[in-house]
Scaffold this motif. Structure first.
Motif, PDB file in Angstrom:
ATOM      1  N   PHE A  44      36.754  35.837  40.465  1.00  0.00           N
ATOM      2  CA  PHE A  44      37.972  36.643  40.473  1.00  0.00           C
ATOM      3  C   PHE A  44      39.074  35.929  41.253  1.00  0.00           C
ATOM      4  CE2 PHE A  44      40.683  40.133  42.066  1.00  0.00           C
ATOM      5  CZ  PHE A  44      41.023  40.691  40.847  1.00  0.00           C
ATOM      6  N   LYS A  45      38.698  35.252  42.350  1.00  0.00           N
ATOM      7  CA  LYS A  45      39.681  34.472  43.113  1.00  0.00           C
ATOM      8  C   LYS A  45      40.297  33.374  42.257  1.00  0.00           C
ATOM      9  CE  LYS A  45      37.600  35.172  47.681  1.00  0.00           C
ATOM     10  NZ  LYS A  45      36.841  34.525  48.770  1.00  0.00           N
TER      11      LYS A  45
ATOM     12  N   TRP B 159      42.307  35.607  38.969  1.00  0.00           N
ATOM     13  CA  TRP B 159      43.106  36.830  39.032  1.00  0.00           C
ATOM     14  C   TRP B 159      44.582  36.583  38.720  1.00  0.00           C
ATOM     15  CZ3 TRP B 159      47.225  38.076  42.149  1.00  0.00           C
ATOM     16  CH2 TRP B 159      47.479  37.248  43.237  1.00  0.00           C
TER      17      TRP B 159
ATOM     18  N   SER C  89      44.901  36.406  35.054  1.00  0.00           N
ATOM     19  CA  SER C  89      44.589  37.669  34.386  1.00  0.00           C
ATOM     20  C   SER C  89      45.515  38.810  34.797  1.00  0.00           C
ATOM     21  CB  SER C  89      43.140  38.066  34.697  1.00  0.00           C
ATOM     22  OG  SER C  89      42.255  37.044  34.314  1.00  0.00           O
ATOM     23  N   LEU C  90      46.382  38.564  35.780  1.00  0.00           N
ATOM     24  CA  LEU C  90      47.236  39.640  36.288  1.00  0.00           C
ATOM     25  C   LEU C  90      48.116  40.222  35.191  1.00  0.00           C
ATOM     26  CD1 LEU C  90      48.151  41.235  38.777  1.00  0.00           C
ATOM     27  CD2 LEU C  90      49.855  39.465  39.199  1.00  0.00           C
TER      28      LEU C  90
ATOM     29  N   SER D  45      38.192  39.845  34.769  1.00  0.00           N
ATOM     30  CA  SER D  45      39.271  39.904  35.761  1.00  0.00           C
ATOM     31  C   SER D  45      40.359  40.869  35.314  1.00  0.00           C
ATOM     32  CB  SER D  45      39.861  38.508  35.976  1.00  0.00           C
ATOM     33  OG  SER D  45      38.900  37.624  36.498  1.00  0.00           O
ATOM     34  N   SER D  46      40.680  40.832  34.033  1.00  0.00           N
ATOM     35  CA  SER D  46      41.690  41.729  33.479  1.00  0.00           C
ATOM     36  C   SER D  46      41.262  43.184  33.616  1.00  0.00           C
ATOM     37  CB  SER D  46      41.943  41.377  32.014  1.00  0.00           C
ATOM     38  OG  SER D  46      42.845  42.282  31.422  1.00  0.00           O
TER      39      SER D  46
ATOM     40  N   ILE E 173      41.830  44.582  37.132  1.00  0.00           N
ATOM     41  CA  ILE E 173      43.250  44.857  37.361  1.00  0.00           C
ATOM     42  C   ILE E 173      43.670  46.115  36.614  1.00  0.00           C
ATOM     43  CG2 ILE E 173      45.595  43.977  37.005  1.00  0.00           C
ATOM     44  CD1 ILE E 173      44.317  41.142  37.374  1.00  0.00           C
TER      45      ILE E 173
END
Length: 396
Positions: A80-81, A84, A87-88, A152-153, A156
């Motif tokens: 995720f790091k 992210w 994928s934000l 990751s998406s 969020i």
């Protein structure tokens, strides 16, 4: 005395319903959550249980809070790091496009009040992490570029849905800000002390002190959330995200916690979600349900598909990922559940939103499975699947 007022009979009826739902899910191979919703709806209609008791409402809220915490812990901190930032944009579009589309559609065409339309937008804007992860795992692509991007998406997207629910429906006052600040302070110190605390608590494995500590944190943050007049699911989800790094190193603790949650608490949430469904609305509201499903799925695809193409995924994989993100149960049901408990939704609109949530989960995910059939999975992947699938099926 009415036999239904006997708590021993009622709890046996409830757990018997949860067991029956598990058998149905195994027999027909669909998520346990859906089976529990259907069983809850059946109990409500055939036994006239449409008005749950206060303790049932509380256990249902506790089940929803636990679900949000577990969903937060599913994040894999390392990838995720790495992903992210990429994928934000996808996660934001994945939630806010269907959220605004559904809210506007129901407000303009169904003439729903604004608060009701916002609840519908939140409920149908979510994505189920469990569904996405399980589908990726079945195809052996959870560690691929597509898999990491989608997961990751999803985090969020779900964070956006929980945050929106908390922000829109918090009754802001001096005391809500004070209790909210206290919750933030606790959340700030929580990850700094969790790992060392877990190491110390392992000295007494029989009494399960780690699980007791998690329940203490969740219930105390739930108390602060209730005093701040917001939903406990928001701090629970954040707590889960903050605990993800420690939980990634404590797989046995994660399994034990899921065993407690999925065997006892989550059936209260899912079955009670079915209590307020009107089967009559499945007939008279069939067209609105399909419209809501179509609007949600279309804007999910519109939000995710172009981004996946920009990331240079093939068209087929991009469409597969877009359809997969349309599935959303847990957070959608939590939003709808909040709506009917606060009387923002009546039984008819609750039924429409809940049934649209189920339809917009089952249909796109089924189409995604047809579009991208299972690849041959290595033997070691099959072992992982057997171990992990039971952990994720409850939510999705």
């Amino acid at each position: 005395m009415n036999i239904l007022e006997n708590p021993w009979f009622f709890i046996s009826l409830w757990m018997g319903g949860a067991f029956s739902a598990a058998l149905l899910a195994l027999r027909f191979k669909f998520p346990v959550a859906i089976a529990e919703i259907l069983v809850g709806a059946g109990l409500s209609h055939f036994l006239d249980l449409s008005n749950p008791t206060e303790w049932m409402n509380f256990l249902s809220k506790l089940g929803a809070t636990m679900l949000c915490f577990i969903a937060g812990t599913e994040i894999e901190p390392e990838f995720f790091k790495q992903t992210w930032k990429k994928s934000l944009l996808s996660g934001i579009f994945s939630f806010f496009l269907p959220f605004f589309a559904i809210s506007l559609f129901t407000h303009v065409f169904f003439h729903w009040p604004l608060a009701r339309s916002i609840i519908a937008g939140i409920a149908l804007g979510t994505t189920s992490i469990a569904i996405v992860y399980t589908s990726l795992l079945e195809r052996g692509i959870e560690n691929s570029s597509l898999g990491k991007t989608l997961l990751s998406s999803c985090f969020i997207t779900d964070f956006g849905s929980v945050l929106t629910l908390g922000l829109f429906f918090t009754h802001w006052s001096f005391f809500s800000l004070l209790f909210g600040l206290l919750a933030l302070i606790i959340l700030w110190f929580f990850p700094k002390s969790l790992r060392s605390l877990l190491s110390f608590l392992k000295k007494s494995p029989v009494s399960e002190p780690e699980i007791k500590f998690i329940f203490f944190m969740l219930t105390f943050l739930g108390f602060l959330a209730s005093m701040a007049k917001t939903e406990p699911v928001l701090p629970a989800f954040i707590l889960g995200i903050l605990a993800a790094n420690a939980f990634s190193q404590e797989q046995l603790l994660r399994r034990r916690l899921r065993a407690v949650a999925y065997s006892i608490l989550t059936p209260f949430f899912f079955m009670k979600s079915g209590f307020h469904i009107s089967f009559h609305m499945l007939l008279v509201g069939f067209i609105p349900i399909l419209l809501l499903t179509l609007v949600k799925t279309s804007f999910k695809i519109f939000g995710v598909f172009p981004y996946l193409l920009l990331e240079k995924h093939p068209i087929k994989e991009s469409l597969y990922g877009s359809l997969l993100t349309s599935g959303g149960l847990t957070f959608g049901l939590i939003a709808a559940h909040y709506g009917i408990q606060t009387k923002i939704l009546d039984r008819e609109t609750y039924s429409l939103i809940t049934l649209a949530t189920l339809f917009s989960t089952l249909i796109p995910v089924y189409l995604a499975g047809i579009l991208l059939p299972k690849h041959e999975i290595l033997k070691e992947k099959e072992v992982v699947l057997k171990k992990e699938l039971g952990e994720y099926e409850e939510e999705g």
